[in-house]
Design an enzyme around this catalytic site. Structure first.
Site, short mmCIF file in Angstrom:
data_model
loop_
_atom_site.label_atom_id
_atom_site.label_comp_id
_atom_site.label_asym_id
_atom_site.label_seq_id
_atom_site.Cartn_x
_atom_site.Cartn_y
_atom_site.Cartn_z
N ILE A 118 11.98 37.64 69.96
CA ILE A 118 12.72 38.82 70.41
C ILE A 118 12.97 39.81 69.28
CG2 ILE A 118 13.82 37.71 72.38
CD1 ILE A 118 16.27 37.19 70.66
N GLY A 119 12.42 39.54 68.11
CA GLY A 119 12.59 40.49 67.01
C GLY A 119 12.00 39.98 65.72
N GLY A 146 12.10 40.81 61.35
CA GLY A 146 12.76 41.49 60.26
C GLY A 146 11.91 41.47 59.01
N GLY A 165 11.68 37.42 58.30
CA GLY A 165 11.38 36.36 59.25
C GLY A 165 11.37 36.87 60.67
N LYS A 182 17.10 32.64 64.08
CA LYS A 182 16.39 33.36 63.03
C LYS A 182 15.68 32.33 62.15
CE LYS A 182 18.41 36.80 60.81
NZ LYS A 182 19.23 37.57 59.82
N ASP A 209 24.90 45.66 53.06
CA ASP A 209 23.75 46.29 53.73
C ASP A 209 24.10 46.75 55.14
OD1 ASP A 209 21.14 47.25 53.73
OD2 ASP A 209 20.28 45.36 54.47
#
Length: 359
Positions: free
Chosen positions: A54-55, A57, A60, A79, A186
């Protein structure tokens, strides 16, 4: 649906922001894990079954996740990053130190909040079955869209209510995080996610750059600049980060300020120089000495929101080790809502109402 010109502009901005990311990028990656892969949690000792990706980065991949355990019947995400990568271990440690549900719930109750924009720790684990497939994983609550995506869909402008809502929720999360001895380092739209089912809630995620700014026995770690080191995401990172000093509370609040400005005006004055780190740093230092110029340049000489100027002036006055006055900062946003005939009720947000730029 946005037309080609807008798509091209969006891709160009995305490319610029990717170039502006200052943390090191590890080259190792985990090959895609098949749907149905079972992972064993170290904390809960439960089995977690992976669903679809689903994503992705910088470090990872994120998968939907399921557990057969009755107590974990909600929606989750996992993750996954190579064991050789540092950020996920840093994030896991932050969750273990800060984000247990009882600690978050106690804070919510003692501070009379509806919720806290801090994700709760669920589980973690690692796989070391073969030299070619070594990775660690973090089990998280599942969230919805990120604010950067919703900002683009709103025409790159959020209205007063949305900006104030985001400011209040992130300030609450940062006060909790800072009280636990950590700085985030961040903060940005892509690291703020809506709730999966409750889209009027937002959560500050991605603690891969989080830093323990306090010594275990108490006291703030000193300001020790290192000109050869910089971290964060260049458009938003703090002046301290440009100097190579460790993350701090004031740094987090400065980063948040740049986010609030972008959400209010559409772009930051240094966006055209995003590939020139020294130029961006120079502009930020100049604006620290002249906050009015920052506001004028952000809003191109038009009327600008005085509450954001007051916020930036408060942050610029903070010393490196000073404890921020979080409640005073929140009052700036409560007052702005009241002055505009609005309240902090979580309704009418731009990504829910579909409109952008009210107020």
């Amino acid at each position: 649906m946005p037309g080609p010109p807008r798509d091209k502009k969006r891709k160009a901005r995305t490319k610029k922001k990717a170039a502006g990311r200052l943390v090191p990028l590890w080259q190792s990656v985990v090959p895609p894990l098949p749907d149905g892969t079972l992972l064993s949690g170290i904390f809960t000792m439960e089995k977690w079954r992976l669903g679809k990706s689903i994503g992705k980065g910088a470090y990872g991949e994120v998968y939907e996740a399921f557990s057969t355990a009755e107590e974990f019947s909600g929606s989750y995400a996992i993750k996954v990053e190579p064991i050789s990568n540092g950020p996920l271990f840093c994030e896991i440690q932050c969750y273990l130190d800060v984000a247990f549900s009882n600690k978050i719930n106690d804070w919510v109750k003692s501070h009379d909040l509806k919720y806290l924009a801090m994700p709760q720790f669920i589980d973690w684990g690692k796989n070391e079955t073969s030299p070619s497939l070594q990775y660690c994983f973090l089990v998280m609550e599942r969230f919805g869209d990120n604010i950067e995506k919703l900002f683009e869909e709103a025409g790159r402008k959020f209205g007063v209510k949305t900006v104030c809502y985001l400011a209040l929720r992130i300030l609450e999360a940062l006060e909790f995080l800072h009280n636990s001895g950590y700085a985030h380092a961040d903060i940005k739209g892509s690291n703020i996610l809506t709730g999966y089912s409750q889209r009027d809630q937002v959560y500050l995620v991605d603690y891969g750059l989080s830093f323990v700014y306090q010594y275990s026995q108490g006291g703030h770690k000193p300001y020790t600049p290192d000109p050869g080191y910089c971290y964060g995401t260049l458009p938003f990172t703090s002046i301290d980060a440009h100097d190579g000093a460790n993350p701090s509370r004031r740094g987090d609040l400065e980063i948040l300020g740049y986010c609030l400005l972008e959400w209010s005006c559409g772009r930051l004055p240094w966006e055209d120089y995003i590939e020139d780190r020294s130029k961006v740093a120079s502009l930020k230092r100049r604006y620290k000495d002249a906050p009015t110029d920052l506001m004028k340049d952000c809003f191109k000489g038009n009327v600008y929101p005085k509450y954001l100027q007051k916020y930036m002036e408060c942050i610029y006055k903070l010393s490196y080790e000073e404890t921020p006055k979080y409640n005073h900062l929140r009052q700036l946003f409560f007052k702005e809502l009241k002055d505009n005939g609005m309240s902090d009720d979580g309704t009418g947000l731009d990504w829910i109402s579909g409109g952008g730029g009210e107020g």
